[in-house]
Structure formats: structure tokens, C-alpha cells
Design a protein around this motif. Structure first.
Motif, short mmCIF file in Angstrom:
data_model
loop_
_atom_site.label_atom_id
_atom_site.label_comp_id
_atom_site.label_asym_id
_atom_site.label_seq_id
_atom_site.Cartn_x
_atom_site.Cartn_y
_atom_site.Cartn_z
N SER A 341 -26.68 128.76 68.59
CA SER A 341 -26.87 129.25 67.22
C SER A 341 -25.86 128.59 66.27
O SER A 341 -26.08 128.54 65.06
N GLU A 342 -24.78 128.09 66.83
CA GLU A 342 -23.77 127.46 65.98
C GLU A 342 -24.30 126.22 65.28
O GLU A 342 -23.83 125.87 64.20
N THR A 343 -25.26 125.53 65.92
CA THR A 343 -25.80 124.34 65.27
C THR A 343 -27.07 124.68 64.47
O THR A 343 -27.82 123.78 64.10
N GLY A 344 -27.29 125.95 64.21
CA GLY A 344 -28.36 126.32 63.29
C GLY A 344 -29.55 127.00 63.93
O GLY A 344 -29.62 127.17 65.14
N SER A 345 -30.49 127.39 63.06
CA SER A 345 -31.65 128.15 63.51
C SER A 345 -32.52 127.35 64.47
O SER A 345 -33.07 127.90 65.41
N SER A 346 -32.66 126.04 64.21
CA SER A 346 -33.61 125.30 65.04
C SER A 346 -33.15 125.25 66.49
O SER A 346 -33.96 125.42 67.39
N THR A 347 -31.86 125.02 66.71
CA THR A 347 -31.41 124.98 68.10
C THR A 347 -31.47 126.38 68.73
O THR A 347 -31.74 126.52 69.91
N ASN A 348 -31.23 127.41 67.92
CA ASN A 348 -31.39 128.78 68.42
C ASN A 348 -32.84 129.03 68.84
O ASN A 348 -33.10 129.61 69.91
N ILE A 349 -33.78 128.59 68.03
CA ILE A 349 -35.20 128.81 68.35
C ILE A 349 -35.60 128.01 69.59
O ILE A 349 -36.22 128.54 70.52
N ILE A 350 -35.21 126.73 69.63
CA ILE A 350 -35.55 125.92 70.80
C ILE A 350 -34.94 126.56 72.06
O ILE A 350 -35.59 126.66 73.09
N GLY A 351 -33.70 127.02 71.92
CA GLY A 351 -33.04 127.67 73.06
C GLY A 351 -33.80 128.88 73.54
O GLY A 351 -34.05 129.04 74.74
N GLY A 352 -34.19 129.76 72.62
CA GLY A 352 -34.91 130.98 73.00
C GLY A 352 -36.25 130.68 73.61
O GLY A 352 -36.64 131.28 74.62
N LEU A 353 -36.97 129.75 73.02
CA LEU A 353 -38.29 129.40 73.57
C LEU A 353 -38.14 128.85 74.98
O LEU A 353 -38.91 129.21 75.88
N SER A 354 -37.13 128.00 75.18
CA SER A 354 -37.04 127.42 76.52
C SER A 354 -36.54 128.44 77.53
O SER A 354 -37.00 128.44 78.67
N VAL A 355 -35.67 129.35 77.11
CA VAL A 355 -35.27 130.42 78.03
C VAL A 355 -36.50 131.26 78.41
O VAL A 355 -36.71 131.58 79.58
N GLY A 356 -37.30 131.58 77.43
CA GLY A 356 -38.50 132.37 77.71
C GLY A 356 -39.42 131.67 78.68
O GLY A 356 -39.92 132.28 79.64
N MET A 357 -39.66 130.38 78.45
CA MET A 357 -40.55 129.65 79.35
C MET A 357 -39.95 129.53 80.74
O MET A 357 -40.63 129.69 81.75
N MET A 358 -38.66 129.22 80.77
CA MET A 358 -37.97 129.10 82.06
C MET A 358 -38.05 130.40 82.85
O MET A 358 -38.17 130.38 84.08
N SER A 359 -37.98 131.52 82.14
CA SER A 359 -37.91 132.82 82.82
C SER A 359 -39.23 133.19 83.50
O SER A 359 -39.29 134.19 84.21
N THR A 360 -40.27 132.39 83.29
CA THR A 360 -41.52 132.72 83.99
C THR A 360 -41.44 132.32 85.46
O THR A 360 -42.16 132.87 86.29
N GLY A 361 -40.56 131.35 85.77
CA GLY A 361 -40.50 130.80 87.13
C GLY A 361 -40.29 131.86 88.20
O GLY A 361 -41.13 132.05 89.09
N GLY A 362 -39.16 132.57 88.11
CA GLY A 362 -38.82 133.55 89.13
C GLY A 362 -39.88 134.63 89.31
O GLY A 362 -40.40 134.81 90.42
N PRO A 363 -40.23 135.34 88.23
CA PRO A 363 -41.21 136.42 88.39
C PRO A 363 -42.54 135.95 88.98
O PRO A 363 -43.13 136.64 89.82
N ILE A 364 -42.99 134.76 88.58
CA ILE A 364 -44.28 134.28 89.09
C ILE A 364 -44.19 134.02 90.59
O ILE A 364 -45.09 134.38 91.35
N ILE A 365 -43.09 133.42 91.02
CA ILE A 365 -42.94 133.17 92.45
C ILE A 365 -42.87 134.50 93.21
O ILE A 365 -43.49 134.67 94.25
N VAL A 366 -42.14 135.46 92.63
CA VAL A 366 -42.04 136.77 93.27
C VAL A 366 -43.42 137.44 93.33
O VAL A 366 -43.80 138.01 94.36
#
Lengths: 670, 670
Positions: A341-366
Motif C-alpha cells: 500500500s505504500e506504493t499506492g492504490s494500484s499495488t495494493n489492488i494488485i496485491g489483494g487480487l493476487s492474494v485472493g487468487m493464490m488462496s484458491t490453491g489450498g482449499p481446492i486441493i483440500v
């Protein structure tokens, strides 16, 4: 009629009586001073007015579908459907009615008697909701089974529950987020006044939103999950084990309710509300597991079903842990978003979107492993029917203590509302501290609830999908068939379309809300000095109208598209559609819920003083992420859980139609 | 050996000679003054240095996979693979080599001779790329077919092409976006200097990025699509029509190349470059369609294959139109995002995300209908083989004039680069105006290219999927099998995971870039006054290192996961995985590409003076959206098209392995 079958609705009545008793005990608590009563009455009136208008709008849909079902299927299914719809409405109504009583009483208890009593009141409110949901659920399914002894008719009950749930989730979700975003963006960011400040014109709408979205919407949602799981278990159990399969599913649910009632008494507010809630959950889970072990052997003469139940519980718990990892500020993902977030809204948004997408991995495998274990350990390799029953039982097992998990879930918004009332009524600082503490505990436990909601949705939808393939008498759904692939593409696309519609609806409604709040700040003299009262009701009205208008198309789409595809392309292609929707629906639900949660907590983490704290550039960027996350986690994401089940139930209910008339388009090529 | 089969590689050589001729003609154009040559040499050196390091890194992967293939499958497949990898590298290399010559010459031509000549140079650069791609593609496939006459071996060629393509797309995508985001956020937003300003330390890296990402990456990508489509058509054609099926596919491709060469001569720069490009495309398409009609009857004695080709073309064109609707500022969606920017970044982001999700609806329905038409009109109801061949032909038809579409596509980044050079060398205002005009035309035609890329990826992947099911001798892939469902969940999740990884990589690299640019602005005295030269090379280095490091895991994952699932859960579950990945991959690709495009054009729309124009609050919000959209549309999105095909080809190549050893996990339950 067997004892276990008759016991089910009786336990349902017991749960409802317990809910009534708890509701009365809340009513006896003092609601505080005149100002508190006034504010609380605004919220209650706004919430009730919304529910009334929502139910009025839905009644048209319910009556229309009732007539269609009576004509196209049979009157019994139509009656089941009607009952399901009515019970779903009741579950939401009871929950919200008591929540709007409990919020102000929680605030007053926090002021007069402290944390212990406040927890007690808030949690009692949640318990009423929990018990109403499971009580109505098992009562409805049990009575219908006693009357008709035919799972295909009871599926109508599920259809009623699902369709109301979808509308309630979508409508409630739009309502609450439009108000929330509007209140935050203009109030907090532009005008710089704190959350829940009475000078903010959208503040009442925001608090009403917590009730209609987080309480009533969630109630209908979980009612649907609970009922859906039991129905699929009954359907598949009958095939696998005959009456025993039905008995076991009902008995397991009844045991879970009794265990939840016992668990409620273990939630005792010492200094640590988190521990109190954990105790209650643990006790009810343990009781259920032990009795499930005994029943599995006694009723079905096998421990295999018990293993499936354990697998389901494990799936729920592991997903909950993974969810916590990706959404709690204690771990790296949220910390990284905060630092980005320190480098602005865009990096915060990209970060959140990629965390969200990444977080599908574990639950789907489970989930994938859970499916395989539930199926194969239950003997699926030798007998497909017992394997599929295993999958359904995994879902039922996960949801058997729903009475407790809902209570824990629903107490959060009550505490949140109590905090809002404390703020608006200028109660002492300590009150807000207590409610904040209760609220933050609620956020953590909500992660657990979400894990169970997503896991059970995937398993339930899968079990319903299995019931569907049996109902349309397909020996298999062949993925190499182009029609199935076409169906799968269309099905996979629906959650995207649905999310787009619901997000856009929130965006549009929030936009009007922002304009209105800005207008009031500009046009009402003395509003910022607290000398003039804002026009709360216009904001309430904006949210209400937007929610009712925007919920129609996505809701109707969920019912119409499967029927259309089934008729045009046939039952097998519809199977492809359901599978496609199941996969992307679960993925998008996880993605959106976790991205939203991560953004939310990244913002809170910064507000705690990290990366410059409140008011810093990083904070501003984090607020943007949190606002994007709002419709993600509270509107679009949770609706997807319902969407995939609703479409499957619709297909299941209309199965006969597709058997007789499905595949009209192909007749052109023949 | 039949004439059509021998003609294919000969036409390939013709295409390469034509590319050489065009490259020479570009070389003869003057590169301008010393300053221009200097800047151009920076870009060329940076690009070549990156490619060299990238290819070095990839050589390890290629050698390792070569050995595995030689041992696990056979040496012929291994050789095919090697050839595919080398040809892919060559296609990227040729394209980029000429692009870094053409950029500065385009700028100089614009200055000295005007629009007409500038278009000519830039388009010639694109044509070299286009002809290299199709020439190498048909040469490789043709020669291998003449040598081995066995499609399963030629699949190795596709594997080589796909794996290099994935790495090149991901690596190039990370490179270009890290530089772009870094340059924009600090240079444009924080320091307030214009785009491509030589004072910006990241400016050279940004221009290098256009070449390694948009040219070399795209070249490898389209080489892969082109080759993949032909291979799947050969494989399925042999089953459906025997040698005739192979002949027709090769002949069609050869005709498309000749038609593209003719089309190149119809791109004549009058006042309207858009019209010139459209003319070229139209001419080559018309020639191909007419000859396809004749060949269909002559070689296969049926017009059915021709109808499939037409269906493919229609799918591509319609998707292109829909893409334009959702991403061009002429229509409502982009206008709405622009107006939502007035209420801040969060509403802009929500708007873009929902437009992207919404935009999946049309293309998916079109693809679904296309699949059904291509399959059933080609006689799929009576003979599955001819139906599947129809699907493959639809893809081949779409890509037959790839020589032309790539030329039109690749000319955009060349014009863009020319603009950058004009800016950095302080060329007269008119030069930039010409290159801007050329660039903006390129953006529109790129939308058409994207439509074809997505449509052909879906159809090619599906055709490869069909080849896979035949190779593993499955009579069907049953969606009611829990193992298939588990596979489908895992496969569906991979595009999410993959996108998360690539987006995060861009985020991380951009973060380092931002820090570095900020550091240079602070530490190098006189940089802002233009008195000191920034350290361009450190920025180039940051992008290079990040790209090489971050491309490894997603690339390797795409190869390893299918093999793992095939071995553990068996060939049928792997089929589920491929289907799941196909559906979510296509959806996510459309979603990300269109959301990115819409944000980009919403920003440009505001910059044209709407909603307050440049520098307004709305503009700031729109810049945030555009920055989020960058990795969406140029890194993650396009990589997904390759991912789904690569995973299918991997499965196809290793089919024998799964037949013999697949399903290890289930043996535990037996």
C-alpha cells in the motif's frame, strides 16, 4: 415410521422453543436510555421496512414458480417449494428481529454490566438465529419426509430455500455494501468524520445494512446450505442404504442440534470471549462426533460413513485455517498487501487480487482430497452409491453443528451494531472498546464459518449433482461430448456474469449513495456541527430501492438458465453446465471472499500504526482496497455459494422435464 | 508423398524468404541522426541482452525435458520437441531483431517522409514477424510429417513451441509491465514528467519491454497457437479422413500464407492507415476462404469442413466485435468506468472488474455455439471423428491468415517504440503525432487479434483435448466420477494460481523498479533538469532479473502438474483437469484481457478531456485502474491462452505413460 425419522421434526421444535426462550431472555434486558431506544428504533424500522418490501417482491416470484411447479411437475413438489420458501423467510425474519433487539441491549449491557453480560446478550442473539435456522430446517425436511417418503418431492423444499436465499443474499448484500461504501467514502475519507458518526446521513442505512445483509441474508444462506446438505444425503442415502441411509442423515442432524444447544451453555464470558466461543464450538463438535461414531455402526453397520463425516469436518477445519492464513494480519499475505500500500492504490489492488487468487490453491486441493476420501473410503470403488452418500455425509457432518456455528457467526454483526449505537449515542469510550473487542473476535470466528460455508457448498453441490445425474437417468456425463463442453463453458461463465452483475449493482447503488451524502453535507446547514439532523431516511430509501431492483435479474437468471439449457441441449449438456458452474463458482467464491478479507485486514493493520498508520498515504491506498473488497466478500462472493446449489436444485427438480423434452436443439440435426 | 504435403514446407521457405526480403528493405531505410541511433542501440542492446539471458536459462529446461522425452517416450518425439523449441526461439528472435531496427526507422521515416512511409516501415517490421512465425511453423510441421508421418511424434514439436511460448510470454510480460508500471507511477504520477521522457531512469527499460514482451513474447505465443492448431487438425484429420485430412489441413495453411503475402501488398498507406490495414486483412481472408471452399470439395469431397472453417472465422470476428464493445471508449462500458472514476479509485476498480467479468458472457456463448456448429455440421452426430476434425479446422481456419494478423498486431508495438524514440530524441511534434496515430490504429486492430487469439486458443485446446482422449484410449471422460471432479477442481484452480503468481511477480518487480526510480530522482543531482543522465542500465537489470526469476515456477508448474495428476489419479482424472483448466483458463483470459483494455481506454478517454481531463481527480483514479490492468492484459491474461494448450500438449505427449502407469493412488484402494 422409524423413531429416528419422527425424532427429527421433534428436535426441530425443541430448537425453535429454545430460540423462543433465548429471545425472551434478551427482551428482558434493558435497552438503555431514550436516545439509544430512538436510534435502535430507526435501525429496526429501516430493517423491517426493507424485509417487508423484499418479501413482497419475492412473493410474486414464489407464486409464479409455485404455479409452474404444480403444472410442470406435481402439486406435492410445489407445496414443498412453498414451505421451503416460507421457512427460509421465517429464518431470516426471526434472526433479524432478535438481532435488532439484541444490538442496543448489547450496547447497554456493555455500559452497565461489562464484557461478560455484553457477550451473553450478543451471543444469545446469534443463538436465536442459529436455532431458528436448524430448527426450521430439520422440521421442514422431517415433516415432508414423514408425509411423502420421497426425496424427489423434498427437493422442492430445497428449491424454495435456495431461491429465497439467493435473493436475500444478493438483495441484502447490495443494500449493506451500498450503504457501507457510501458512508465510508464520503464520511470517513472526504469529510474526515469517524465511523458510525451520527452526522453522517448514511449511518442509519449502514447499520440497517448490517442487519439485512449480515444477519437476514446470512440466515437464509445458511438455512439453504443446511437443508441442501440434508436433502442430498437423504436422496443418496436411500439409494445406498435404503431407509437406513435416510435415518442416519436425519439422526445425525438431530444429534448436532442437541449438541449445539448444550454447547450454547459452554459459551461463558470470562475475560476472553474468543475462548468462550471456542469452548462452545468444541463441546458441540465433540458430542456430535462421538455419537456419529456410535450411530454409524448401529444404524448402517459400518464405520465408513463415519470416516466420510470426519473427512468433511477436516476439510472445513483446514479450509478455515488456510482462510485465516490468507486473511489475517498475523501472516505474510496481509502484511505484504499492507506494505504494498505504500506504493499506492494500484499495488495494493494488485496485491489483494493476487492474494485472493493464490488462496484458491489450498482449499481446492483440500476439497479435491476430501471428495476422494469421502467417496473411496465409503466404498465408492465397489459401490458408487455408497461413495456418493459419503460425499453427502461429509457435507452433513460439516453442517451438523450449524446451530452453534451460526450463533458464533451471527453474534459478530450484533456486536458491530452495538458499537455503532454506542458511537451514535455518545456512550462512554469503554463501551465502544468492549463492542470492538467482541466484534474483532467475531471476525476471526467468521473465518472459520466461511471455511465451513465454502467447503460444505462444494460438497453439497456435488452431492446434489450426483442426485441430478441419477434423476435424469444418465449413466455418465461424457466430457468428450461437445454439447457437454459447450454446457461447461456456459456454466463456468455464469459465476463471472453473476459476480459482474452484483458488483455493478453495488457500484451503481454506492454511486447514488455517495452523491446523496455529498448533497446533504452541502445543502443541510449545520449538519457538520451536529446542529441539524441528516435525512437518514433518504439514504435508507436509496439502498432499499437499489437492492430490490438489482437483485431481480441475477436471481431470475439462476433459475431460468439451467432450465433453458436442459431443454435446448439436453440433460447431459446441463450436467456439463452444472459442473462448470460448480468449479468456477467455488473458485470465484474463495477468491472474492479472501481477497476482500485480506484487503480489510491490511487496512486494519495499517490503522494499528503500521506503515504510517491512519491518515498516511498507505492508509488511503488500503481504504481503496477495502472498498473494492466490500462487494467481493459481502455481496458477490457469498452469493456464489448459493448460486451453484440453486442451479443444481433447479435442475434436479425439473429433471423429469429434461428426460421427456430435453435436447430440442439436437432434434434439428437428426 | 502427396503434393500438398510437400508443398507445405516449401511455402514455409517462401514465407521465410519473403521475411528476409522485407527485413533487408527495412535495413536500407535510414535510422536517423546520431542521438536516434544511440537511443535505438540502448533499446536493442537491452532487448538482445534479455533474450540472450532468457534463452540461456531456458536451455537448461529444454535439455532436461529433451532427455526425459528421449527416455520416457522416444527419441523422435524428443527431436521434434527440440526443433519446436528452437523454431519458437527463432520466431521470437527474428521478430524482435527486426522490430528493434524498424522502430527507429519508423520514427525517422515519419520525420523525413511522413505517415505513408512510416506506416510502410512499421508494417514491414510486423510482416517480418508474421512471416517468420507462419513460415517456421509450417516448415517444422511439414518436414516432421514428411519424415515421420506420425502425428503423435509431431506433437513433440507443439510441446517445444508451447513451453518456450509460456516462458517467453510470462518472462516478457513481467519484464515489460514491471518497467511500465515503474516508469508510469514515479515518472508520470509522482514527478509529473511526460511518458517516454529521457529524464526517467526506467524509460529505456520500458521501451525494451515493449520489444521483449509485446514483440518477442507475442511471437512465441502466436507461433504456439499456429502450430498447435495445425497439429491438432493433422491428428484428428488422420482419424477422420485418413491422409486427406492431413493434406487438407496443410494445404489450407499453405494457402493462408500465400494469401497473407499477397495481402501485405494491399496495405498501402494513403491518408488512412486503418483502412490500409483492413484492406490487407480483407484480401488475404477472402483469398483463403475462396480456396478453402474449393479445396474442401476437392480434397475431402465434402463442404462440411468448409462450414467448420467458416464457423471458426465467424467466432473470431464476433469475439473481436464483443471485445471492442467492452474495451473501446466509443461504447458504454468504458464510458461508465470513466464516469465512475469521478468517485475515486475504488469505484473505478470495481467498474473495471465488473466490466471484465461481464465481458466473458458473449465470447463464451459464441465459443459454445461455434463448438456445436463446427462439430455437428461436420457430421459429428454420425461420426465423432469428423466432428472433432471440424473443431480443429475451425481453429486452423481462424489462424490460417496468421501471417497477416500477426503483421497487423506486431506493427503496433513498433509504432509505439517509434513514438518513444521520437520523444527521447526531441523530434518535432508532428513525428509523435504520426506515431501516435499509427499506435492508436494498432490498438484497435489488436482487439481483433485478441479475439482470434482467445477463440483459437479455446478451439485448439479443445481439439488437442480430443486428441488426448483418443491417445489415452478413453471411451469417455465421465464427469460423475469423483476422480474426474477432483481433477476438474484442480485444473480449474491452476489458472487462478498461475495468474496470482504472474501478477505478484509484476507487483514485486514493479515495487523494486519504483524504489530504484525514486532513488535515482533523489540521489542523482541535476537529473530533473536534464543535466545528468539517469542510470538506465540498473532499471534494465531489475526488470531482466525479476523476469527470469519469476517465470520459472509458473512455467515448470504447467509441465509438472498434469504429469503428476496423470500418474497419481490416472488418465481420466487428468482429462477432468484439462477440461477444468480449459474452462477457467479461457474465462480468466477474457476477463483479464478485457478489464485491462477497458481501464486503459477509460484513462485515455479521460485524458481526452472528459470528466475533468488530465490531472483531475478522475484521471488519478483512472491511472490506478490502468496500472492494475497492465499485468491483467499484458502478463497474466495472455499467458493463460498458452497455459491451457501447453498442459493439454504435455498430457498428449505423455499419454503412453498414463496408459501404462496412471492412477497409482487408486491402486492403494484396490
Amino acid at each position: 415410521m422409524d423413531f429416528a425419522v419422527i425424532a427429527a421434526p421433534i428436535v426441530g421444535i425443541v430448537a425453535l422453543l429454545f430460540a423462543l426462550y433465548k429471545a425472551n431472555s434478551i427482551e428482558k434486558v434493558s435497552p438503555g436510555n431514550e436516545r439509544m431506544k430512538e436510534i435502535a428504533s430507526y435501525i429496526e424500522e429501516g430493517a423491517m421496512a426493507f424485509l417487508k418490501r423484499e418479501y413482497n417482491a419475492l412473493s410474486i416470484f414464489v407464486i409464479a414458480l409455485f404455479i409452474i411447479l404444480a403444472l410442470a411437475i406435481n402439486w406435492k413438489t410445489a407445496v414443498s417449494f412453498l414451505l421451503g420458501a416460507i421457512f427460509s423467510v421465517l429464518a431470516g425474519y426471526f434472526g433479524m428481529k432478535v438481532a435488532t433487539k439484541a444490538n442496543v441491549r448489547t450496547a447497554n449491557s456493555a455500559m452497565e454490566e461489562g464484557m461478560n453480560k455484553a457477550l451473553n446478550v450478543a451471543f444469545s442473539g446469534g443463538a436465536v438465529m442459529g436455532m431458528s435456522v436448524v430448527g426450521l430446517g430439520i422440521l421442514g425436511v422431517g415433516v415432508l419426509y414423514i408425509l411423502f417418503s420421497d426425496p424427489s418431492i423434498i427437493t422442492g423444499f430445497g428449491l424454495g430455500a435456495s431461491s429465497i436465499a439467493l435473493f436475500a443474499r444478493v438483495g441484502g448484500g447490495i443494500y449493506t455494501k451500498a450503504a457501507d461504501v457510501g458512508a465510508d467514502l464520503v464520511g470517513k475519507v472526504e469529510a474526515g468524520i469517524p465511523e458510525d458518526d451520527p452526522r453522517n446521513p448514511a449511518v442509519i442505512a449502514d447499520n440497517v445494512g448490517d442487519n439485512v445483509g449480515d444477519v437476514a441474508g446470512m440466515g437464509a444462506d445458511l438455512f439453504e446450505s443446511y437443508v441442501g446438505a440434508i436433502i442430498s444425503a437423504i436422496t443418496l442415502g436411500l439409494v445406498a442404504y435404503g431407509d437406513g441411509g435416510v435415518k442416519f442423515a436425519l439422526a445425525l442432524s438431530a444429534v448436532g442440534i442437541i449438541a449445539s444447544i448444550i454447547g450454547v451453555y459452554f459459551v461463558r464470558g470470562d475475560k476472553d470471549p474468543q475462548k468462550a466461543l471456542n469452548n462452545g464450538t468444541l463441546v458441540s463438535s465433540l458430542i456430535t462426533v462421538v455419537i456419529a461414531f456410535i450411530l454409524s455402526k448401529n444404524i448402517l453397520d459400518s464405520y465408513q460413513p463415519f470416516v466420510a463425516i470426519l473427512a468433511g469436518l477436516a476439510v472445513g477445519l483446514i479450509i478455515a485455517r488456510i482462510t485465516e492464513y490468507y486473511t489475517s494480519a498475523d501472516y505474510n499475505p496481509v502484511k505484504r498487501i499492507a506494505s504494498e500500500s505504500e506504493t499506492g492504490s494500484s499495488t495494493n489492488i494488485i496485491g489483494g487480487l493476487s492474494v485472493g487468487m493464490m488462496s484458491t490453491g489450498g482449499p481446492i486441493i483440500v476439497i479435491a482430497i476430501g471428495i476422494l476420501i469421502a467417496f473411496y473410503v465409503s466404498g465408492g470403488l465397489n459401490d458408487v452409491a455408497t461413495g456418493l452418500y459419503g460425499i453427502a455425509l461429509a457435507a452433513v457432518g460439516m453442517l451438523s453443528t450449524a446451530g452453534m456455528t451460526i450463533a458464533v457467526d451471527a453474534y459478530g454483526p450484533i456486536a458491530d451494531n452495538a458499537g455503532g449505537i454506542a458511537e451514535m449515542c455518545d456512550l462512554p469510550e469503554e463501551v465502544r472498546e468492549i463492542t470492538d473487542k467482541l466484534d474483532s473476535v467475531g471476525n476471526t470466528t467468521a473465518a472459520v464459518g466461511k471455511g465451513f460455508a465454502i467447503g460444505s457448498a462444494a460438497l453439497t453441490a456435488l452431492a446434489l449433482f450426483a442426485s441430478y445425474t441419477q434423476a435424469v437417468e444418465l449413466s455418465g456425463i461424457d466430457l468428450t461430448e461437445p454439447a457437454v463442453i459447450a454446457g461447461m463453458f456456459i456454466g463456468g461463465m455464469l459465476p463471472f456474469l453473476f459476480s459482474a452483475m452484483t458488483m455493478e449493482a453495488v457500484g451503481k447503488a454506492a454511486f447514488s449513495m455517495i452523491e446523496e451524502v455529498r448533497r446533504q453535507f452541502k445543502e443541510i446547514p449545520g449538519i457538520m456541527e451536529g446542529k441539524a439532523t441528516p435525512e437518514y431516511s433518504t439514504c435508507v430509501d436509496i439502498s432499499t430501492k437499489a437492492a430490490l431492483k438489482e437483485m431481480v435479474i441475477p436471481g431470475v437468471m439462476a433459475v431460468v438458465v439451467p432450465v433453458l439449457v436442459g431443454l435446448l441441449l439436453g440433460a447431459e449438456a446441463l450436467g456439463g453446465l452444472l459442473a462448470g458452474a460448480l468449479v468456477t463458482g467455488v473458485l470465484m467464491a474463495i477468491f472474492m471472499a479472501n481477497a476482500g478479507g485480506a484487503w480489510d485486514n491490511a487496512k486494519k493493520y495499517i490503522e494499528e500504526g503500521n506503515h504510517g498508520g491512519k491518515g498516511s498515504e498507505a492508509h488511503k491506498a488500503a481504504v481503496v482496497g477495502d472498498t473494492v473488497g466490500d462487494p467481493f466478500k459481502d455481496t458477490s462472493g457469498p452469493s456464489l455459494n448459493i448460486l451453484i446449489k440453486l442451479m443444481t436444485i433447479v435442475s434436479l427438480v425439473f429433471a423429469q422435464l429434461f428426460l421427456n423434452y430435453g435436447g430440442i436443439l439436437f432434434n434439428l440435426f437428426k
